[in-house]
Motif scaffolding. Structure first.
Motif, short mmCIF file in Angstrom:
data_model
loop_
_atom_site.label_atom_id
_atom_site.label_comp_id
_atom_site.label_asym_id
_atom_site.label_seq_id
_atom_site.Cartn_x
_atom_site.Cartn_y
_atom_site.Cartn_z
N PRO A 50 0.82 -1.22 0.00
CA PRO A 50 0.00 0.00 0.00
C PRO A 50 0.86 1.27 0.00
N ALA A 51 1.19 1.76 -1.15
CA ALA A 51 2.05 2.94 -1.24
C ALA A 51 1.29 4.19 -0.80
N VAL A 52 1.97 5.06 -0.06
CA VAL A 52 1.41 6.34 0.36
C VAL A 52 1.74 7.38 -0.71
N VAL A 53 0.71 8.03 -1.24
CA VAL A 53 0.89 9.04 -2.28
C VAL A 53 0.57 10.41 -1.70
N GLU A 54 1.53 11.33 -1.83
CA GLU A 54 1.35 12.67 -1.26
C GLU A 54 0.12 13.34 -1.88
N GLY A 55 -0.71 13.92 -1.03
CA GLY A 55 -1.91 14.60 -1.49
C GLY A 55 -3.13 13.71 -1.57
N GLU A 56 -2.93 12.40 -1.43
CA GLU A 56 -4.06 11.47 -1.45
C GLU A 56 -4.34 10.96 -0.04
N PRO A 57 -5.60 10.71 0.29
CA PRO A 57 -5.94 10.28 1.66
C PRO A 57 -5.47 8.85 1.94
N ILE A 58 -5.26 8.58 3.22
CA ILE A 58 -4.98 7.22 3.67
C ILE A 58 -6.27 6.41 3.54
N ARG A 59 -6.14 5.18 3.03
CA ARG A 59 -7.31 4.34 2.79
C ARG A 59 -7.50 3.33 3.93
N VAL A 60 -8.73 3.25 4.44
CA VAL A 60 -9.07 2.36 5.56
C VAL A 60 -10.17 1.40 5.11
N PHE A 61 -9.88 0.11 5.25
CA PHE A 61 -10.83 -0.94 4.85
C PHE A 61 -11.44 -1.55 6.11
N ILE A 62 -12.78 -1.52 6.23
CA ILE A 62 -13.46 -2.00 7.43
C ILE A 62 -14.51 -3.04 7.03
N PRO A 63 -14.18 -4.33 7.18
CA PRO A 63 -15.16 -5.37 6.84
C PRO A 63 -16.10 -5.66 8.00
N LYS A 80 -17.49 5.89 9.99
CA LYS A 80 -17.92 7.29 9.88
C LYS A 80 -16.93 8.23 10.57
N ALA A 81 -16.39 7.80 11.70
CA ALA A 81 -15.44 8.65 12.44
C ALA A 81 -14.13 8.80 11.65
N PHE A 82 -13.66 7.74 11.02
CA PHE A 82 -12.47 7.85 10.17
C PHE A 82 -12.73 8.80 9.00
N GLU A 83 -13.91 8.70 8.40
CA GLU A 83 -14.26 9.59 7.29
C GLU A 83 -14.24 11.06 7.72
N LYS A 84 -14.74 11.34 8.92
CA LYS A 84 -14.77 12.71 9.42
C LYS A 84 -13.36 13.27 9.56
N GLN A 85 -12.37 12.38 9.75
CA GLN A 85 -10.99 12.82 9.89
C GLN A 85 -10.25 12.91 8.55
N GLY A 86 -10.99 12.71 7.46
CA GLY A 86 -10.39 12.88 6.13
C GLY A 86 -9.82 11.61 5.53
N TYR A 87 -10.05 10.47 6.15
CA TYR A 87 -9.57 9.21 5.59
C TYR A 87 -10.55 8.72 4.52
N GLN A 88 -10.05 7.99 3.54
CA GLN A 88 -10.91 7.35 2.56
C GLN A 88 -11.27 5.97 3.10
N VAL A 89 -12.56 5.72 3.30
CA VAL A 89 -12.99 4.51 3.99
C VAL A 89 -13.87 3.66 3.08
N LEU A 90 -13.61 2.35 3.09
CA LEU A 90 -14.51 1.41 2.43
C LEU A 90 -15.08 0.48 3.51
N PHE A 91 -16.36 0.67 3.80
CA PHE A 91 -17.06 -0.18 4.77
C PHE A 91 -17.69 -1.33 3.99
N TYR A 92 -17.18 -2.53 4.19
CA TYR A 92 -17.59 -3.69 3.40
C TYR A 92 -18.59 -4.53 4.18
N ILE A 93 -19.80 -4.67 3.62
CA ILE A 93 -20.85 -5.47 4.25
C ILE A 93 -21.81 -5.92 3.15
N GLU A 94 -22.54 -7.01 3.39
CA GLU A 94 -23.50 -7.48 2.40
C GLU A 94 -24.51 -6.39 2.08
#
Length: 420
Positions: A50-63, A80-94
């Protein structure tokens, strides 16, 4: 996956049997093929840096999973709390209740997202992660994975958080070197005070432990008698006391601790309340109709969430009875609704903080009676206690106490300061 095949009644039985056989064979073939795909995708995931790219948000995966009751909402609140802090979040659920667990879809989603961080409730879930992926685990229940004390494969970037010192001990017996505290939090969108005048009444929300007890078992009844004696005398339920009772009654320590002790502290606290209160009493949950003393005050079951919050918002007092923890989810949900927590006093064995200024404590039946006869109130508003148990504060803690902080240019402590 299809679960059943329906065929017209007029078809020949031989043809029906052949179609059913083909149907079962097709499902087995699909499962075998999926297993091959999962093995391939696991290798791809493990090699995915997972490369960190300057100017792009940190990505958080939550299954998570719809099959869970509380855990999915906890995961969603963290997302939702991670999103409020500017992280890119993928909440994975059926997507809906018809979908089941599909590991192929899970891995394809994970690989396409390529997260820097994964977050799991009650799950290690690290076997497919690249070494650089930060994995945060929040243990809220005593799952078989840690209760069985099997040595688990921990990575450098695995970070364990738990709600209780008891969970810490189990995790360390599984090989976890460090476990940090993160108590339960509450959903601010559901549990809040509406500033209305509270009714002068007392509520309890939670199920009875009656189904866990075999009243025909003499050993269990002897153990309960000894536990009730300690309760009535206001003595401490420390480890030595439970060990002595377990040995004397020839019962398993875990059973005495997790079943009988919880039954005595919870059910007898509710009995005390129903027997002595000079205020209206409402009891919610399961199985209380089976107790003749409690049944007249029983109001039925509640769905966790809005229904529970509405009850707390309507009452001046709520009973919070746990045999060894002060910092329970029920405590913070009660406090968040502006209701006064009336807490079973296990401060002699419970981990701090105890929130003495925000709660009322009872150790004996007389203590509980005195609270309501005197219309006692704590020194400070319970709402101030609730502010310390939000999803935002939990996520700040996860960031500050894990390697996430090293990925971002903004330290977690600065984020907390800016937020406050």
């Amino acid at each position: 996956m299809p679960e059943k095949i329906e065929m017209p009644c007029e078809l020949e039985e031989e043809l029906k049997a052949a179609v059913k056989e083909d149907f079962v064979s097709a499902l087995e073939a699909i499962k075998d093929k999926r297993l091959v795909f999962v093995q391939q995708l696991t290798r791809v995931s493990k090699a995915l840096e997972p490369a960190v790219v300057e100017g792009e948000p940190i990505r958080v995966f939550i299954p998570s999973s719809r099959l869970t009751t509380v855990m999915q909402y906890s995961s969603q609140g963290v997302a939702k709390a991670f999103e409020k802090q500017g992280y890119q979040v993928l909440f994975y659920i059926e997507s809906n209740d018809m979908e089941g667990s599909n590991a192929v879809d899970f891995f394809n989603t994970y690989i396409n997202f390529n997260p820097h961080v994964t977050f799991n409730v009650n799950n290690v879930n690290n076997g497919f992660l690249h070494d650089d992926v930060i994995n945060i685990m929040w243990w809220q229940d005593l799952m078989p994975a840690i209760r069985n004390h099997q040595l688990l494969n921990w990575r450098k970037n695995d970070f364990n958080f738990s709600i209780s010192p008891i969970f810490d001990q189990h995790l360390k017996q599984c090989g976890a070197e460090k476990v940090q505290r993160q108590h339960f939090v509450f959903d601010e969108a559901i549990f809040y005070s509406d500033n209305k005048q509270l009714q002068q009444k007392i509520v309890f929300v939670g199920s009875s432990y009656l189904p866990a007890i075999n009243f025909a078992d003499n050993q269990q009844m002897q153990a309960i008698t000894e536990l009730v004696e300690i309760l009535n005398q206001g003595r401490s339920f420390d480890k030595q006391a439970i060990t002595t009772i377990a040995e004397r009654t020839h019962l398993n320590y875990e059973f005495v601790f997790w079943k009988l002790l919880h039954y005595v502290v919870r059910d007898y606290s509710v009995k005390w309340l129903c027997r002595n209160s000079n205020l209206p009493v409402e009891i919610y949950g399961r199985y209380w109709e089976q107790d003749s003393l409690v049944a007249p005050f029983y109001q039925g079951e509640l769905q966790h969430g809005v229904q529970v919050a509405d009850v707390y918002r309507s009452a001046t007092y709520a009973i919070v009875s746990h045999p060894f923890e002060i910092n329970s989810q029920r405590l913070v949900e009660v406090a968040a609704c502006g209701c006064i927590p009336v807490v079973y006093d296990c401060r002699d064995i419970a981990e701090t903080p105890h929130w003495d200024e925000f709660c009322l404590f009872f150790k004996t039946e007389q203590d509980l009676t005195d609270i309501f006869e005197n219309r006692a109130v704590p020194a400070k508003s319970p709402l101030l206690l609730a502010q310390k148990f939000t999803y935002d504060t939990a996520v700040y803690h996860f960031i500050e106490q894990s390697a996430i902080q090293s990925l971002s240019n903004v330290p977690a402590s600065d984020a907390v300061e800016n937020h406050s």
